[in-house]
Design a protein around this motif. Structure first.
Motif, PDB file in Angstrom:
ATOM      1  N   ILE A  88     -16.592   3.059  -4.316  1.00 51.76           N
ATOM      2  CA  ILE A  88     -17.042   2.289  -5.407  1.00 51.76           C
ATOM      3  C   ILE A  88     -17.893   1.207  -3.433  1.00 51.76           C
ATOM      4  CG2 ILE A  88     -17.391  -0.288  -5.749  1.00 51.76           C
ATOM      5  CD1 ILE A  88     -15.699   0.632  -7.776  1.00 51.76           C
ATOM      6  N   GLY A  89     -16.578   1.220  -2.308  1.00 53.82           N
ATOM      7  CA  GLY A  89     -16.767   0.823  -1.396  1.00 53.82           C
ATOM      8  C   GLY A  89     -16.497  -1.120  -1.491  1.00 53.82           C
ATOM      9  N   ALA A  90     -15.705  -1.222  -2.236  1.00 53.61           N
ATOM     10  CA  ALA A  90     -15.271  -2.333  -2.253  1.00 53.61           C
ATOM     11  C   ALA A  90     -13.707  -2.744  -3.246  1.00 53.61           C
ATOM     12  CB  ALA A  90     -16.139  -3.065  -3.427  1.00 53.61           C
ATOM     13  N   VAL A  91     -13.615  -4.060  -1.918  1.00 53.85           N
ATOM     14  CA  VAL A  91     -12.098  -4.119  -2.897  1.00 53.85           C
ATOM     15  C   VAL A  91     -11.956  -5.642  -2.983  1.00 53.85           C
ATOM     16  CG1 VAL A  91      -9.089  -4.588  -2.032  1.00 53.85           C
ATOM     17  CG2 VAL A  91     -10.304  -2.888  -0.631  1.00 53.85           C
ATOM     18  N   ASN A  92     -11.377  -5.766  -4.848  1.00 54.51           N
ATOM     19  CA  ASN A  92     -10.865  -7.504  -5.210  1.00 54.51           C
ATOM     20  C   ASN A  92     -10.214  -7.477  -4.945  1.00 54.51           C
ATOM     21  OD1 ASN A  92     -10.570  -5.303  -7.134  1.00 54.51           O
ATOM     22  ND2 ASN A  92     -11.507  -6.589  -8.287  1.00 54.51           N
ATOM     23  N   THR A  93      -8.950  -6.616  -5.628  1.00 54.83           N
ATOM     24  CA  THR A  93      -7.234  -7.028  -5.097  1.00 54.83           C
ATOM     25  C   THR A  93      -6.475  -6.126  -4.272  1.00 54.83           C
ATOM     26  OG1 THR A  93      -8.415  -6.924  -7.383  1.00 54.83           O
ATOM     27  CG2 THR A  93      -5.422  -6.577  -7.112  1.00 54.83           C
ATOM     28  N   VAL A  94      -5.835  -7.347  -3.408  1.00 52.06           N
ATOM     29  CA  VAL A  94      -5.004  -7.189  -2.402  1.00 52.06           C
ATOM     30  C   VAL A  94      -3.445  -7.283  -2.806  1.00 52.06           C
ATOM     31  CG1 VAL A  94      -3.711  -6.946   0.125  1.00 52.06           C
ATOM     32  CG2 VAL A  94      -6.297  -7.449  -0.673  1.00 52.06           C
ATOM     33  N   VAL A  95      -2.424  -6.206  -2.493  1.00 52.89           N
ATOM     34  CA  VAL A  95      -1.481  -6.152  -2.731  1.00 52.89           C
ATOM     35  C   VAL A  95      -0.285  -6.052  -1.571  1.00 52.89           C
ATOM     36  CG1 VAL A  95       0.455  -5.186  -4.750  1.00 52.89           C
ATOM     37  CG2 VAL A  95      -1.801  -5.373  -5.467  1.00 52.89           C
ATOM     38  N   VAL A  96       0.597  -6.851  -1.368  1.00 52.21           N
ATOM     39  CA  VAL A  96       1.268  -6.417  -0.782  1.00 52.21           C
ATOM     40  C   VAL A  96       2.609  -6.668  -0.908  1.00 52.21           C
ATOM     41  CG1 VAL A  96       3.196  -8.274   1.220  1.00 52.21           C
ATOM     42  CG2 VAL A  96       0.754  -8.733   0.693  1.00 52.21           C
ATOM     43  N   THR A  97       2.644  -5.024  -0.331  1.00 53.14           N
ATOM     44  CA  THR A  97       4.138  -4.629  -0.961  1.00 53.14           C
ATOM     45  C   THR A  97       5.826  -5.374  -0.209  1.00 53.14           C
ATOM     46  OG1 THR A  97       4.605  -2.532   1.131  1.00 53.14           O
ATOM     47  CG2 THR A  97       2.911  -2.345  -1.143  1.00 53.14           C
ATOM     48  N   GLY A  98       6.509  -4.291  -0.968  1.00 51.71           N
ATOM     49  CA  GLY A  98       7.808  -5.226  -0.699  1.00 51.71           C
ATOM     50  C   GLY A  98       8.232  -4.536   1.080  1.00 51.71           C
ATOM     51  N   GLU A  99       7.096  -3.860   1.456  1.00 49.84           N
ATOM     52  CA  GLU A  99       7.353  -3.610   2.909  1.00 49.84           C
ATOM     53  C   GLU A  99       6.550  -4.059   4.094  1.00 49.84           C
ATOM     54  OE1 GLU A  99       7.381  -1.246   0.921  1.00 49.84           O
ATOM     55  OE2 GLU A  99       9.511  -0.772   0.422  1.00 49.84           O
ATOM     56  N   GLY A 100       5.668  -4.803   3.332  1.00 47.30           N
ATOM     57  CA  GLY A 100       4.807  -5.738   4.131  1.00 47.30           C
ATOM     58  C   GLY A 100       3.931  -5.416   4.291  1.00 47.30           C
ATOM     59  N   ALA A 101       3.341  -3.798   3.875  1.00 42.57           N
ATOM     60  CA  ALA A 101       1.886  -3.242   3.502  1.00 42.57           C
ATOM     61  C   ALA A 101       0.681  -3.518   3.125  1.00 42.57           C
ATOM     62  CB  ALA A 101       2.269  -1.588   3.515  1.00 42.57           C
ATOM     63  N   LEU A 102      -0.507  -3.369   3.262  1.00 38.76           N
ATOM     64  CA  LEU A 102      -1.665  -3.710   2.391  1.00 38.76           C
ATOM     65  C   LEU A 102      -2.723  -2.886   1.760  1.00 38.76           C
ATOM     66  CD1 LEU A 102      -2.861  -6.718   4.591  1.00 38.76           C
ATOM     67  CD2 LEU A 102      -1.440  -7.273   3.349  1.00 38.76           C
ATOM     68  N   HIS A 103      -2.511  -3.109   0.055  1.00 46.26           N
ATOM     69  CA  HIS A 103      -2.750  -2.021  -0.481  1.00 46.26           C
ATOM     70  C   HIS A 103      -4.198  -2.491  -1.248  1.00 46.26           C
ATOM     71  CE1 HIS A 103       0.961   1.357  -0.814  1.00 46.26           C
ATOM     72  NE2 HIS A 103       0.388   0.232   0.484  1.00 46.26           N
ATOM     73  N   GLY A 104      -5.056  -1.863  -0.994  1.00 45.27           N
ATOM     74  CA  GLY A 104      -6.305  -2.271  -1.817  1.00 45.27           C
ATOM     75  C   GLY A 104      -6.853  -1.444  -3.196  1.00 45.27           C
ATOM     76  N   TYR A 105      -7.483  -3.061  -4.113  1.00 49.22           N
ATOM     77  CA  TYR A 105      -7.680  -1.855  -4.680  1.00 49.22           C
ATOM     78  C   TYR A 105      -9.191  -2.716  -5.392  1.00 49.22           C
ATOM     79  CZ  TYR A 105      -2.811  -0.691  -5.558  1.00 49.22           C
ATOM     80  OH  TYR A 105      -1.474   0.098  -5.176  1.00 49.22           O
ATOM     81  N   ASN A 106     -10.056  -1.460  -6.393  1.00 47.48           N
ATOM     82  CA  ASN A 106     -11.099  -2.714  -6.539  1.00 47.48           C
ATOM     83  C   ASN A 106     -10.474  -1.748  -8.322  1.00 47.48           C
ATOM     84  OD1 ASN A 106     -13.865  -2.755  -8.008  1.00 47.48           O
ATOM     85  ND2 ASN A 106     -14.084  -2.459  -6.393  1.00 47.48           N
ATOM     86  N   THR A 107     -10.242  -2.970  -9.291  1.00 47.19           N
ATOM     87  CA  THR A 107     -10.479  -4.070 -10.305  1.00 47.19           C
ATOM     88  C   THR A 107     -11.346  -3.727 -11.935  1.00 47.19           C
ATOM     89  OG1 THR A 107      -9.694  -6.149 -10.876  1.00 47.19           O
ATOM     90  CG2 THR A 107      -8.172  -4.919  -9.839  1.00 47.19           C
ATOM     91  N   ASP A 108     -12.712  -3.327 -10.772  1.00 46.15           N
ATOM     92  CA  ASP A 108     -14.255  -4.219 -11.439  1.00 46.15           C
ATOM     93  C   ASP A 108     -14.721  -3.173 -12.822  1.00 46.15           C
ATOM     94  OD1 ASP A 108     -14.309  -6.802 -10.550  1.00 46.15           O
ATOM     95  OD2 ASP A 108     -15.556  -6.450  -9.160  1.00 46.15           O
ATOM     96  N   ALA A 109     -14.013  -1.750 -11.851  1.00 48.70           N
ATOM     97  CA  ALA A 109     -14.511  -0.664 -12.818  1.00 48.70           C
ATOM     98  C   ALA A 109     -13.308  -0.783 -14.553  1.00 48.70           C
ATOM     99  CB  ALA A 109     -14.062   0.110 -12.388  1.00 48.70           C
ATOM    100  N   PHE A 110     -12.393  -0.928 -14.474  1.00 48.78           N
ATOM    101  CA  PHE A 110     -11.785  -1.105 -14.943  1.00 48.78           C
ATOM    102  C   PHE A 110     -11.617  -2.285 -16.186  1.00 48.78           C
ATOM    103  CE2 PHE A 110      -7.577  -3.560 -16.845  1.00 48.78           C
ATOM    104  CZ  PHE A 110      -6.929  -2.579 -17.714  1.00 48.78           C
ATOM    105  N   GLY A 111     -12.125  -3.445 -15.200  1.00 47.09           N
ATOM    106  CA  GLY A 111     -12.648  -4.452 -16.069  1.00 47.09           C
ATOM    107  C   GLY A 111     -13.640  -4.470 -16.838  1.00 47.09           C
ATOM    108  N   PHE A 112     -14.618  -3.842 -16.408  1.00 46.44           N
ATOM    109  CA  PHE A 112     -15.695  -2.681 -16.902  1.00 46.44           C
ATOM    110  C   PHE A 112     -15.702  -2.312 -18.338  1.00 46.44           C
ATOM    111  CE2 PHE A 112     -19.712  -0.727 -18.231  1.00 46.44           C
ATOM    112  CZ  PHE A 112     -20.975  -1.862 -18.685  1.00 46.44           C
ATOM    113  N   ILE A 113     -14.852  -1.435 -18.614  1.00 43.60           N
ATOM    114  CA  ILE A 113     -14.676   0.047 -19.111  1.00 43.60           C
ATOM    115  C   ILE A 113     -13.550  -1.253 -20.527  1.00 43.60           C
ATOM    116  CG2 ILE A 113     -13.308   1.252 -20.272  1.00 43.60           C
ATOM    117  CD1 ILE A 113     -16.314   2.267 -18.684  1.00 43.60           C
ATOM    118  N   GLU A 114     -12.341  -1.606 -19.891  1.00 45.17           N
ATOM    119  CA  GLU A 114     -11.724  -2.455 -21.144  1.00 45.17           C
ATOM    120  C   GLU A 114     -12.162  -3.921 -21.771  1.00 45.17           C
ATOM    121  OE1 GLU A 114      -8.836  -1.958 -21.797  1.00 45.17           O
ATOM    122  OE2 GLU A 114      -8.910  -0.303 -21.058  1.00 45.17           O
TER     123      GLU A 114
END
Length: 284
Positions: A88-114
């Motif tokens: 998609i070329g965009a991140v709207n959700t960042v999750v910090v893991t237990g090890e302190g790493a930064l993971h990026g997601y886009n949940t807008d696609a999920f939101g639209f379909i749901e």
């Protein structure tokens, strides 16, 4: 409930951020599920967003949401980016893991379909073509969502054709339609989506003749202020099923909340009223 020293903290970064309804949304869920946590708005200038996101693990945050204009700026600082967000070329959700790493997601696609499946349960990707108006960031997520849902033909019309062509080149499988032909592009469509701000309070209504649109087509709008836009009102008057823009906002928040706070939340009629400001938020 009172926060303890073990409270989970998340929030939303934007510039500006005062308009965001995410604190009200996540605050409702935190109270409903009795979670020791908080979700706060963070006004961060675009030139500081990479630095701010990098600081999340140091400050003990579980993660954050990103709004305009930050969604495309944070890729360099993320340790891992979900393939859908990369596409998609965009991140709207960042999750910090237990090890302190930064993971990026886009949940807008999920939101639209749901949202689409909730409001129009009879819709299926195999029912026929989708016609989308607009070519902004939200449309990129919607196109990816529809492709993954099995929509074989996606027609895209945007006032500036070059922007639509750039989106089509990035995501593939999209037919760009001239703006003057947007009405004709509704013929045979099973889904129409307004991905622009036209019809929002303070904006002119979307200029679109629905006469070519089949009566069985579903009509969706990403605008939720007002909840029933002029487009949705016109579609409902001719018998089309309609999907308002609030559902996308609510459903896109679910994955992030579950990541940060360990609870899969539900979208309910009461939540819709709270986020719209038509019901009181729980008192924290």
């Amino acid at each position: 409930m009172m926060l303890s020293g073990k409270a989970r903290i998340a929030g939303v970064m934007g510039w500006p951020v005062s308009h965001s309804r995410s604190p009200r949304l996540h605050g409702y869920w935190l109270d409903r599920y009795g979670i020791d946590g908080a979700y706060i708005p963070m006004a961060v200038r675009p030139e500081r967003v990479v630095e701010a996101v990098r600081s999340l693990p140091l400050l003990g945050f579980a993660g954050c949401n990103l709004t305009v204009p930050h969604k495309e700026l944070v890729f360099p600082v993320l340790d891992q980016v979900d393939p859908l967000a990369r596409r998609i070329g965009a991140v709207n959700t960042v999750v910090v893991t237990g090890e302190g790493a930064l993971h990026g997601y886009n949940t807008d696609a999920f939101g639209f379909i749901e949202s689409l499946r909730e409001a129009a349960p009879g819709w299926r990707g195999s029912r026929g073509p989708a016609t989308i108006i607009g070519a902004g960031g939200a449309v990129r997520a919607i196109v990816a969502a529809l492709q993954d849902a099995g929509v074989a033909e996606i027609r895209l019309a945007n006032r500036t054709r070059a922007r639509a062509e750039a989106l089509a080149a990035d995501l593939g499988g999209v037919t760009v339609v001239d703006w003057a032909d947007r009405g004709a592009a509704l013929a045979g469509a099973a889904l129409l989506v307004n991905g622009t701000t036209q019809g929002m309070t303070g904006e002119p209504p979307l200029d679109l003749d629905l006469s070519h649109l089949p009566a069985r087509a579903v009509v969706a709008d990403i605008v939720y202020v007002p909840l029933v836009t002029p487009l949705l009102a016109a579609a409902a008057a001719r018998g089309n099923a309609i999907v308002d823009g609030l559902g996308m906002l609510l459903h896109q928040a679910r994955p992030g909340f579950e990541h940060w706070f360990g609870q899969a939340p539900e979208v309910t009629p009461e939540l819709r009223q709270v986020v719209l400001g038509q019901a009181a938020s729980p008192v924290r």
